[in-house]
Design a protein around this motif. Structure first.
Motif, short mmCIF file in Angstrom:
data_model
loop_
_atom_site.label_atom_id
_atom_site.label_comp_id
_atom_site.label_asym_id
_atom_site.label_seq_id
_atom_site.Cartn_x
_atom_site.Cartn_y
_atom_site.Cartn_z
N TRP A 149 1.02 -1.06 -0.01
CA TRP A 149 -0.25 0.21 -0.50
C TRP A 149 1.17 1.12 0.18
O TRP A 149 1.68 1.06 0.63
N GLU B 38 0.25 4.08 1.32
CA GLU B 38 0.64 4.81 2.36
C GLU B 38 1.42 4.03 3.40
O GLU B 38 1.46 4.20 4.48
N VAL C 192 -7.92 -0.74 5.49
CA VAL C 192 -6.42 -0.28 4.49
C VAL C 192 -6.72 1.61 5.19
O VAL C 192 -7.62 2.42 4.84
N THR D 254 -5.61 5.06 4.70
CA THR D 254 -5.44 6.79 3.80
C THR D 254 -5.47 7.63 4.36
O THR D 254 -6.70 8.15 4.80
N GLU D 255 -4.10 8.20 4.15
CA GLU D 255 -4.98 10.03 3.53
C GLU D 255 -6.55 10.98 2.80
O GLU D 255 -6.53 11.44 2.77
N HIS D 256 -6.31 9.66 2.38
CA HIS D 256 -6.96 10.38 0.39
C HIS D 256 -8.10 9.69 0.18
O HIS D 256 -8.91 8.92 -0.80
N VAL D 257 -9.05 9.25 1.47
CA VAL D 257 -9.77 8.52 1.13
C VAL D 257 -10.82 9.25 0.50
O VAL D 257 -12.02 8.03 0.14
N LEU E 169 -9.92 8.03 -3.29
CA LEU E 169 -10.19 6.50 -3.72
C LEU E 169 -11.53 6.24 -3.40
O LEU E 169 -11.56 4.99 -4.77
N ASP F 201 -14.28 6.49 6.61
CA ASP F 201 -14.32 5.48 5.61
C ASP F 201 -15.52 4.53 4.78
O ASP F 201 -16.44 5.71 5.13
N PHE G 51 -11.47 1.10 3.45
CA PHE G 51 -10.07 1.79 3.51
C PHE G 51 -11.09 3.19 4.66
O PHE G 51 -12.44 3.41 4.69
N THR H 130 -10.01 6.48 7.33
CA THR H 130 -8.69 7.50 7.75
C THR H 130 -8.19 7.33 9.48
O THR H 130 -6.96 7.95 9.64
#
Length: 145
Positions: free
Chosen positions: A60, A62, A89, A91-94, A97, A121, A134, A136
């Motif tokens: 991944w 990140e 998972v 991610t700061e870009h939820v 994504l 999420d 997914f 944050t």
């Protein structure tokens, strides 16, 4: 001896992953293509013979990653039923994504929303039926050793 001398570090000065979730797939090459090409994992290593994947490592971007291979029931002591895996998972870009996966017609099983514990999420199902959430929420900070 420095207590951290034996610790593997990544370039961002974080501990390298020590826990690797694993899964198996009926069509591992297609699942790898989906996870890399659609979801955004990085194809780090894939060892295969024809359509059978003996081992794959997908990272991944990140941090962290997974390992997977082809399902070979009865031929190994470590056999996992495809479609039974689930992972969270970070991610700061939820939002980006979520939008990208929705635009790609990925099966969204839980729409994006803010959670009471501070995460934002959503969840999908991959083509094999595995569930991926997914968000944050990076987990609680570790206590100093």
């Amino acid at each position: 001896m420095n207590a951290t001398a034996n610790t593997t570090r990544t370039t961002r000065n974080r501990r390298a992953p020590s826990v690797w979730p694993t899964l198996q797939a009926h069509d591992a090459p297609a699942l790898i293509d989906f996870l890399v090409g659609t979801v955004g994992f990085r194809r780090t290593a894939v060892y295969q013979d024809g359509d059978l994947v003996a081992h794959a490592q997908l990272d991944w971007p990140e941090g962290g990653g997974i390992m997977l291979g082809s399902h070979k029931p009865g031929s190994a002591s470590w056999s996992l039923q495809p479609g039974t895996f689930g992972a969270y998972v970070v991610t700061e870009h939820v939002d980006d994504l979520h939008r990208r996966l929705k635009d790609a017609d990925v099966k969204i099983i839980r729409e994006i929303e803010d959670q009471p514990y501070g995460s934002r999420d959503f969840a999908i199902a991959d083509p094999e039926g595995n569930k991926w959430s997914f968000g944050t929420y990076p987990g609680e900070p570790r206590q100093a050793d």
